[in-house]
Design a protein around this motif. Structure first.
Motif, short mmCIF file in Angstrom:
data_model
loop_
_atom_site.label_atom_id
_atom_site.label_comp_id
_atom_site.label_asym_id
_atom_site.label_seq_id
_atom_site.Cartn_x
_atom_site.Cartn_y
_atom_site.Cartn_z
N TRP A 130 -47.11 -19.30 104.84
CA TRP A 130 -48.13 -18.50 104.15
C TRP A 130 -48.47 -19.13 102.80
O TRP A 130 -49.67 -19.26 102.44
N ALA A 131 -47.45 -19.53 102.05
CA ALA A 131 -47.69 -20.11 100.72
C ALA A 131 -48.47 -21.42 100.81
O ALA A 131 -49.43 -21.65 100.06
N LEU A 132 -48.07 -22.29 101.74
CA LEU A 132 -48.72 -23.60 101.85
C LEU A 132 -50.16 -23.47 102.33
O LEU A 132 -51.06 -24.17 101.83
N THR A 133 -50.40 -22.60 103.30
CA THR A 133 -51.76 -22.45 103.81
C THR A 133 -52.66 -21.68 102.84
O THR A 133 -53.88 -21.73 102.95
N ALA B 190 -49.96 -32.44 105.40
CA ALA B 190 -48.84 -32.98 106.17
C ALA B 190 -47.62 -32.07 106.08
O ALA B 190 -46.95 -31.78 107.08
N ILE B 191 -47.32 -31.60 104.87
CA ILE B 191 -46.19 -30.68 104.68
C ILE B 191 -46.46 -29.37 105.42
O ILE B 191 -45.57 -28.81 106.09
N GLY C 80 -49.85 -19.37 118.17
CA GLY C 80 -50.85 -19.61 117.14
C GLY C 80 -50.41 -20.65 116.12
O GLY C 80 -51.20 -21.49 115.70
N LEU C 81 -49.14 -20.61 115.73
CA LEU C 81 -48.67 -21.53 114.70
C LEU C 81 -48.62 -22.97 115.20
O LEU C 81 -48.83 -23.91 114.42
N THR C 82 -48.35 -23.17 116.49
CA THR C 82 -48.38 -24.53 117.04
C THR C 82 -49.77 -25.14 116.88
O THR C 82 -49.93 -26.30 116.45
N THR C 83 -50.80 -24.35 117.20
CA THR C 83 -52.18 -24.84 117.06
C THR C 83 -52.55 -25.04 115.60
O THR C 83 -53.19 -26.04 115.25
N MET C 84 -52.15 -24.12 114.73
CA MET C 84 -52.46 -24.27 113.31
C MET C 84 -51.77 -25.51 112.72
O MET C 84 -52.32 -26.20 111.87
N GLY C 85 -50.55 -25.78 113.18
CA GLY C 85 -49.87 -27.00 112.74
C GLY C 85 -50.62 -28.24 113.20
O GLY C 85 -50.75 -29.22 112.45
N LEU C 86 -51.13 -28.20 114.45
CA LEU C 86 -51.92 -29.31 114.97
C LEU C 86 -53.18 -29.51 114.13
O LEU C 86 -53.54 -30.64 113.77
N TYR C 87 -53.86 -28.41 113.77
CA TYR C 87 -55.06 -28.51 112.95
C TYR C 87 -54.75 -29.06 111.56
O TYR C 87 -55.56 -29.79 110.97
#
Length: 548
Positions: free
Chosen positions: A203-206, A37-38, A139-146
């Motif tokens: 980067w750190a969170l993922t 979620a974060i 790309g980040l919008t989609t990664m956030g959605l995932y």
């Protein structure tokens, strides 16, 4: 231990991804869901906050960079052009190389671009950073959605779609609340610093909790490079023309026409190439089907209407002398309204409710814009809180359901149509915002001239009220100007400025009316579509007590 580290984990059939390039959806602990979620929230902000900061502070930014406002609009055009076409590359990249490789490539390039802009500040490096940020945002919008997908159980996937796709929309009200002195110093190092910090946090969170794996396959073809290059060049020409048009004026600069002609030629060539390929990136003929034309048209119109908030309402307040720092309270309320709207849309989300929810969104936008049509020279941020909250609510009530509707059409056709839908939806959202600003900005300028002429005609030479106001103004200036003639001249100039300001306020009210009528027209159209679908469903339903 994190579930993805358990090598023996066997995915159930329902945990498989809906599309190639999307992650699996394994059973997760509460702690994993919190981290995801974060991550989703940080990725959402990383995808759009930098561009939102530039959009909301562009006039000040232009002066600090030694640019005209028209020239500074190139920063917006570059971001939109690269963002709109990024998914031509990124969707297939995730299919072929997997999520971690794509995410690290996106974040690494974004970090490098922001570091270059920070270490070597100039207009050129800022434009480079905007281009990189545009691609990264896609790309980040989609990664956030995932990431948001991992937070919700599989049965609540429609809710996850609404939340995940709506979170990036919070960037605009958040950007309006960032103090100007935090981002405007030293060639706008603050903007680059914020984007850099968000990229590093993402980067750190993922890395702490990577997204689950995805199915990979070889999908890239040599001709894809030509399609992507032509599409980016065409979009760059078209977006630059839209960004510059109202400043250089559409009919006064022949080179604008050449830019649009070049854009149409290049984008037409893209469609021609894709239509003739055996395994195309874009399903060109699918774009002509009724459902896709419907969602594209609705998305474009709604995005144009929503520029009422980002251009017209803020422009009206700026005319009254307000800066972003004096609008923090307004946009704090808008932010809360949007968060509440996301919760409401997620709670109501179901594929069969997509069109009714979009109808409600259009009505909410129409109501918000209509409330603004009563603006005067005394209108300030507090008077716009209700109307702008309604527009923020309308934004999030529309986006999630529109995406659900489109995904439903993709599932009917198969994964080969995913790239086409993602690119189409992204293009309508990006171009709609740019076209909306161009349309409302041009309309406001035209109507301001008309109202100025009407006001001037209503106050002819020698008008007693005008003479009385000039005399009163000259009396106020008398202690400062010894020459009575100079005082009278200054008083006439002040009266002219007051008339021009009033003309501009009336012109903004005209743009609010246009948005109101546009949203009402869209609502009427959606009501007809829903009625037609309901009648079709009733005809297809066999009558009760039919043949045994």
């Amino acid at each position: 231990m994190h579930i993805m580290a358990e090598r023996r984990y066997i995915f159930a059939p329902e945990e498989r991804p809906l599309f190639p390039g999307a992650p699996y959806s394994p059973r997760l602990s509460s702690g994993d869901r919190v981290v995801y979620a974060i991550s989703g929230a940080v990725l959402a902000l990383a995808s759009g906050l930098g561009n939102a900061l530039i959009t909301t502070n562009l006039y000040v930014m232009a002066g600090n960079m030694g640019l005209y406002v028209a020239e500074a609009n190139l920063l917006l055009a570059v971001f939109v052009a690269f963002n709109a076409t990024a998914n031509l590359l990124l969707v297939r990249a995730r299919m072929q190389f997997g999520i971690p490789a794509c995410l690290h490539a996106i974040l690494g390039t974004l970090i490098l671009g922001e570091l270059i802009a920070l270490c070597f500040p100039s207009t050129g490096t800022t434009v480079l950073a905007r281009a990189i940020s545009g691609v990264a945002s896609g790309g980040l919008t989609t990664m956030g959605l995932y990431s948001v997908f991992q937070v919700f159980p599989i049965r609540m996937r429609p809710m996850a779609v609404v939340v995940g796709f709506s979170l990036p929309q919070l960037a605009i009200p958040i950007a309006r609340m960032v103090p100007l002195d935090r981002v405007a110093s030293d060639h706008w190092a603050g903007v680059h610093g914020i984007e850099l910090a968000l990229a590093l946090a993402a980067w750190a969170l993922t890395t702490l909790r990577p997204l689950p794996p995805t199915d990979r396959s070889k999908v890239f073809q040599p001709l894809d490079a030509l399609t992507i290059t032509l599409a980016m060049a065409g979009m760059l020409l078209g977006c630059t023309g839209l960004a510059f048009g109202r400043f250089y004026w559409w009919s006064d600069a022949p080179w604008l026409g050449w830019m649009f002609a070049g854009a149409l030629l290049l984008l037409g060539l893209v469609l021609l190439i894709e239509d003739r390929r055996a395994q195309p990136l874009l399903q060109v003929r699918w774009f002509g089907t009724a459902d896709i034309l419907l969602i594209a048209g609705i998305s474009l119109v709604v995005r144009i209407a929503l520029t009422e908030q980002t251009y017209a309402a803020v422009g009206l307040l700026a005319l009254g002398g307000l800066t972003n720092d004096q609008m923090h309270g307004l946009f704090a309320v808008v932010l809360l309204a949007m968060i509440g709207g996301i919760a409401l849309a997620a709670w109501l989300a179901r594929p069969d409710r997509a069109l009714p929810m979009m109808l409600c969104s259009a009505l909410v936008i129409a109501l918000g814009a209509w409330l603004d049509t009563h603006s005067t020279s005394d209108t300030r941020a507090t008077q716009l809180m209700v109307s702008q909250s309604l527009l923020g609510l309308g934004t999030v009530l529309f986006l999630g359901p529109a995406l659900l509707f489109g995904i439903g059409r993709v599932l009917e056709r198969g994964p080969t149509h995913l790239v086409s839908f993602v690119v189409l939806f992204s293009t309508t959202q990006n171009l709609g915002g740019l076209a909306g600003a161009a349309l409302l900005g041009s309309l406001q300028m035209i109507r301001a001239r008309v109202h100025a002429e009407i006001l001037a005609d209503a106050m002819p030479q020698g008008d007693p009220l005008a003479a009385q106001r000039i005399a009163a103004g000259a009396g106020q200036l008398a202690p400062l100007l010894a020459d009575p003639g100079a005082a009278a001249t200054q008083a006439r100039a002040r009266l002219g400025t007051a008339l021009q300001n009033q003309a501009n306020i009336l012109a903004f009210n005209d743009t609010f009316w246009v948005v109101t009528l546009l949203a009402l027209g869209l609502a009427a159209f959606l009501a007809l579509v829903i009625l037609q679908q309901e009648m079709r469903r009733l005809r297809a339903t066999p009558p009760a007590g039919g043949a045994a």
